[in-house]
Design an enzyme around this catalytic site. Structure first.
Site, PDB file in Angstrom:
ATOM      1  N   THR A 185       4.959  -0.286  11.287  1.00  0.00           N
ATOM      2  CA  THR A 185       5.074   0.088   9.278  1.00  0.00           C
ATOM      3  C   THR A 185       3.513   0.091   9.291  1.00  0.00           C
ATOM      4  O   THR A 185       3.274  -0.434   7.537  1.00  0.00           O
ATOM      5  CB  THR A 185       6.293  -0.585   9.464  1.00  0.00           C
ATOM      6  OG1 THR A 185       6.227  -2.278   9.074  1.00  0.00           O
ATOM      7  CG2 THR A 185       7.438  -0.093   9.554  1.00  0.00           C
ATOM      8  N   HIS A 230       4.205   8.391   7.926  1.00  0.00           N
ATOM      9  CA  HIS A 230       3.674   7.215   6.600  1.00  0.00           C
ATOM     10  C   HIS A 230       4.707   6.797   5.710  1.00  0.00           C
ATOM     11  O   HIS A 230       3.452   7.125   4.826  1.00  0.00           O
ATOM     12  CB  HIS A 230       1.948   7.616   6.973  1.00  0.00           C
ATOM     13  CG  HIS A 230       1.174   6.325   7.001  1.00  0.00           C
ATOM     14  ND1 HIS A 230       0.463   5.704   6.902  1.00  0.00           N
ATOM     15  CD2 HIS A 230       1.766   5.155   5.792  1.00  0.00           C
ATOM     16  CE1 HIS A 230      -0.677   4.615   6.991  1.00  0.00           C
ATOM     17  NE2 HIS A 230       0.636   4.097   6.050  1.00  0.00           N
ATOM     18  N   ARG A 239      -0.134  -0.816  10.861  1.00  0.00           N
ATOM     19  CA  ARG A 239      -1.148   0.613  11.179  1.00  0.00           C
ATOM     20  C   ARG A 239      -1.430   1.192  13.109  1.00  0.00           C
ATOM     21  O   ARG A 239      -1.147  -0.250  13.849  1.00  0.00           O
ATOM     22  CB  ARG A 239      -2.546   0.556  10.723  1.00  0.00           C
ATOM     23  CG  ARG A 239      -3.045   0.614   9.832  1.00  0.00           C
ATOM     24  CD  ARG A 239      -3.175   1.142   8.603  1.00  0.00           C
ATOM     25  NE  ARG A 239      -3.529   1.593   7.074  1.00  0.00           N
ATOM     26  CZ  ARG A 239      -2.159   1.387   6.184  1.00  0.00           C
ATOM     27  NH1 ARG A 239      -1.502   2.129   6.610  1.00  0.00           N
ATOM     28  NH2 ARG A 239      -2.615   1.232   5.392  1.00  0.00           N
ATOM     29  N   GLU A 260      -3.617   9.835  11.705  1.00  0.00           N
ATOM     30  CA  GLU A 260      -2.474  10.731  10.854  1.00  0.00           C
ATOM     31  C   GLU A 260      -3.632  11.992  10.079  1.00  0.00           C
ATOM     32  O   GLU A 260      -4.879  12.021  10.319  1.00  0.00           O
ATOM     33  CB  GLU A 260      -2.456   9.726  10.071  1.00  0.00           C
ATOM     34  CG  GLU A 260      -2.214   8.331  11.016  1.00  0.00           C
ATOM     35  CD  GLU A 260      -1.340   7.630   9.980  1.00  0.00           C
ATOM     36  OE1 GLU A 260      -1.171   8.257   8.723  1.00  0.00           O
ATOM     37  OE2 GLU A 260      -0.391   6.815  10.427  1.00  0.00           O
ATOM     38  N   GLY A 300       2.492 -11.807   6.609  1.00  0.00           N
ATOM     39  CA  GLY A 300       2.030 -12.123   5.434  1.00  0.00           C
ATOM     40  C   GLY A 300       2.734 -11.395   4.490  1.00  0.00           C
ATOM     41  O   GLY A 300       4.292 -11.756   4.633  1.00  0.00           O
ATOM     42  N   ILE A 323       4.534  -8.991   3.473  1.00  0.00           N
ATOM     43  CA  ILE A 323       5.809  -7.837   3.758  1.00  0.00           C
ATOM     44  C   ILE A 323       6.201  -8.681   5.356  1.00  0.00           C
ATOM     45  O   ILE A 323       7.541  -8.513   5.686  1.00  0.00           O
ATOM     46  CB  ILE A 323       4.477  -6.617   4.881  1.00  0.00           C
ATOM     47  CG1 ILE A 323       4.628  -5.517   3.266  1.00  0.00           C
ATOM     48  CG2 ILE A 323       5.924  -5.343   5.347  1.00  0.00           C
ATOM     49  CD1 ILE A 323       3.568  -3.934   3.361  1.00  0.00           C
TER      50      ILE A 323
HETATM   51  P1  NAP Z   1      -0.838  -8.927   3.558  1.00  0.00           P
HETATM   52  O1  NAP Z   1       0.181  -9.894   2.952  1.00  0.00           O
HETATM   53  O2  NAP Z   1      -2.343  -9.207   3.264  1.00  0.00           O
HETATM   54  O3  NAP Z   1      -0.921  -9.553   5.276  1.00  0.00           O
HETATM   55  C1  NAP Z   1      -1.384  -9.128   6.195  1.00  0.00           C
HETATM   56  C2  NAP Z   1      -1.155  -9.927   7.691  1.00  0.00           C
HETATM   57  O4  NAP Z   1      -2.457  -9.482   8.326  1.00  0.00           O
HETATM   58  C3  NAP Z   1      -1.391 -11.074   7.629  1.00  0.00           C
HETATM   59  O5  NAP Z   1      -0.898 -11.593   8.527  1.00  0.00           O
HETATM   60  C4  NAP Z   1      -2.787 -11.848   7.718  1.00  0.00           C
HETATM   61  O6  NAP Z   1      -3.055 -12.683   8.015  1.00  0.00           O
HETATM   62  C5  NAP Z   1      -3.157 -10.416   8.820  1.00  0.00           C
HETATM   63  N1  NAP Z   1      -3.956  -9.999   8.820  1.00  0.00           N
HETATM   64  C6  NAP Z   1      -5.236  -9.603   8.255  1.00  0.00           C
HETATM   65  N2  NAP Z   1      -6.924  -9.782   8.936  1.00  0.00           N
HETATM   66  C7  NAP Z   1      -6.209  -9.804  10.273  1.00  0.00           C
HETATM   67  C8  NAP Z   1      -7.608 -10.262  11.059  1.00  0.00           C
HETATM   68  N3  NAP Z   1      -9.060 -10.202  11.468  1.00  0.00           N
HETATM   69  N4  NAP Z   1      -6.984 -10.644  12.267  1.00  0.00           N
HETATM   70  C9  NAP Z   1      -5.366 -11.504  12.206  1.00  0.00           C
HETATM   71  N5  NAP Z   1      -4.630 -10.999  11.309  1.00  0.00           N
HETATM   72  C10 NAP Z   1      -4.968 -10.504  10.263  1.00  0.00           C
HETATM   73  O7  NAP Z   1      -0.536  -7.652   3.464  1.00  0.00           O
HETATM   74  P2  NAP Z   1       0.835  -7.269   3.755  1.00  0.00           P
HETATM   75  O8  NAP Z   1       0.898  -6.586   2.422  1.00  0.00           O
HETATM   76  O9  NAP Z   1       1.833  -7.669   4.148  1.00  0.00           O
HETATM   77  O10 NAP Z   1       0.303  -5.673   4.079  1.00  0.00           O
HETATM   78  C11 NAP Z   1       0.512  -5.676   5.660  1.00  0.00           C
HETATM   79  C12 NAP Z   1      -0.140  -4.089   6.372  1.00  0.00           C
HETATM   80  O11 NAP Z   1       0.990  -3.404   5.954  1.00  0.00           O
HETATM   81  C13 NAP Z   1      -1.393  -3.694   5.784  1.00  0.00           C
HETATM   82  O12 NAP Z   1      -2.259  -4.275   5.590  1.00  0.00           O
HETATM   83  C14 NAP Z   1      -0.895  -2.689   5.823  1.00  0.00           C
HETATM   84  O13 NAP Z   1      -2.002  -1.752   6.825  1.00  0.00           O
HETATM   85  C15 NAP Z   1       0.251  -2.361   5.809  1.00  0.00           C
HETATM   86  N6  NAP Z   1       1.275  -1.368   5.123  1.00  0.00           N
HETATM   87  C16 NAP Z   1       1.675  -0.006   5.736  1.00  0.00           C
HETATM   88  C17 NAP Z   1       2.775   0.882   4.988  1.00  0.00           C
HETATM   89  C18 NAP Z   1       2.791   2.106   5.706  1.00  0.00           C
HETATM   90  O14 NAP Z   1       2.935   2.871   4.598  1.00  0.00           O
HETATM   91  N7  NAP Z   1       3.384   1.629   7.145  1.00  0.00           N
HETATM   92  C19 NAP Z   1       2.904   0.468   3.239  1.00  0.00           C
HETATM   93  C20 NAP Z   1       2.258  -0.778   3.249  1.00  0.00           C
HETATM   94  C21 NAP Z   1       1.424  -1.654   4.439  1.00  0.00           C
HETATM   95  P3  NAP Z   1      -3.670 -14.234   7.986  1.00  0.00           P
HETATM   96  O15 NAP Z   1      -2.647 -14.447   6.698  1.00  0.00           O
HETATM   97  O16 NAP Z   1      -4.301 -14.713   8.991  1.00  0.00           O
HETATM   98  O17 NAP Z   1      -4.689 -13.295   6.012  1.00  0.00           O
END
Ligand code: NAP
Length: 323
Positions: free
Chosen positions: A234, A284, A236, A265, A158, A160
């Site tokens: 980073t 986090h 979940r 957490e 996605g 990130i």
């Molecule tokens: P994003 O652009 O929406 O990307 C999400 C990724 O997860 C995509 O590769 C998506 O695949 C995949 N995904 C979603 N649902 C899925 C499922 N049911 N089965 C398989 N793959 C699935 O989001 P992002 O901005 O990159 O963020 C990604 C994640 O990072 C967030 O959801 C969040 O939990 C985490 N995060 C953590 C922090 C932290 O503080 N540590 C900060 C920001 C984000 P598709 O392209 O096929 O939909």
């Protein structure tokens, strides 16, 4: 009639003041995080809530908040919200994608480098007074793992995941990726998850937590990882089996891990990962820069303002509620 909106924490940024002009705003002022029972009480009579990822927004809460029409979360991940339950009630759910992408990718790369080069372990060593003449520079002193030229596997390409890949390219890494939706991105080889685990020196997790991704990296998949590989998470906590990861780090199958997110957490001091010197743990803080947090808060406020005006939220995870 002015509608009531509850905000579960004081927020940075200017958006919250704009939001106050559109509703009767009540902000939880702490101390600490809002207890779940109090959130339930506060939501009685509320039209909307602006929440954090630490607030559980589920069916039980909905039952106690019959007037609720929108939920705006200051996070990109929405695994703390029962989105199907919200959609079933026509409640719009907002989140804050995009603005935290580079900041979180920086955190992932910081953990990757720190785990590879044993930065946290070396810092403890120096502070603890262990850097003595008898225990000093030698050819094998604090040797780690090279990042430059190594292979990075990105689980979830996605926003990130792609931002981490851009950083990896700057380090001369070969980049592999697995994603539910295959994407063609220059410089990234899309492979199956098994192949990614078998070939990668570093694996960085970036999928959202969903029922399909819970325990995605289970004992079997962690067992497929290349000997001496490094895992960075980073995304979940629930995506990686923490006990299996700790066992693989303890028996030397993996050399290190960088972990920002935990299944529960705040993480318990008894978590087996915390007993391991080759784990770099952070609380986090993926998106934790002053500017990014202000932008996230402003986006959460903008989603809430749109909902109050009867308009679609600019960033809504369940836009089907508008149809
Ligand atoms: P994003 O652009 O929406 O990307 C999400 C990724 O997860 C995509 O590769 C998506 O695949 C995949 N995904 C979603 N649902 C899925 C499922 N049911 N089965 C398989 N793959 C699935 O989001 P992002 O901005 O990159 O963020 C990604 C994640 O990072 C967030 O959801 C969040 O939990 C985490 N995060 C953590 C922090 C932290 O503080 N540590 C900060 C920001 C984000 P598709 O392209 O096929 O939909």
């Amino acid at each position: 009639m002015t509608r009531k909106v509850f905000v579960t924490h004081r927020l940075p940024g200017r958006g919250i003041q704009e939001l106050a002009a559109h509703c009767d705003l009540n902000v939880w002022m702490g101390p600490g995080l809002l207890p779940a029972a109090q959130l339930r009480d506060e939501l009685a009579g509320c039209h909307g809530v602006v929440c954090l990822l630490t607030d559980r927004i589920d069916q039980d809460l909905l039952d106690a908040a019959p007037d609720l029409r929108f939920v705006s979360s200051m996070s990109v991940g929405v695994d703390h919200i029962d989105v199907p339950a919200m959609s079933a009630r026509g409640i719009a759910v907002g989140h804050t994608p995009g603005v935290l992408v580079d900041t979180t990718a920086d955190t992932a790369f910081a953990l990757l480098l720190a785990a590879a080069r044993r930065v946290a372990e070396a810092d403890r060593f120096v502070r603890d007074g262990n850097w003595t003449a008898a225990n000093a520079w030698s050819p094998e002193f604090f040797t780690g793992k090279d990042v430059s030229g190594a292979t990075l596997g990105i689980v979830g390409l996605g926003a990130i995941g792609q931002a981490v890949a851009r950083r990896a390219t700057g380090f001369g890494m070969e980049v592999l990726a697995w994603s539910r939706t295959p994407r063609r991105v220059t410089g990234i080889e899309m492979v199956g998850l098994e192949e990614l685990l078998l070939r990668s020196d570093f694996v960085s997790v970036h999928v959202a937590l969903a029922p399909q991704t819970r325990n995605l990296l289970d004992v079997d998949r962690i067992g497929l990882m290349k000997p001496g590989a490094v895992l960075v998470n980073t995304a979940r906590g629930g995506i990686v089996d923490e006990n299996a990861l700790a066992a693989a780090l303890l028996n030397g199958n993996l050399s290190a891990a960088g972990i920002d997110v935990f299944a529960s957490e705040p993480v318990s001091p008894d978590n087996p990962l915390l007993a391991l010197p080759n784990v770099v743990a952070t609380p986090h803080i993926g998106s934790a820069t002053t500017l990014t947090r202000a932008r996230m808060a402003d986006m959460a406020a903008a989603n809430a303002i749109a909902a109050l005006k009867g308009q679609p939220m600019p960033c809504c995870v369940n836009p089907q509620v508008y149809r």
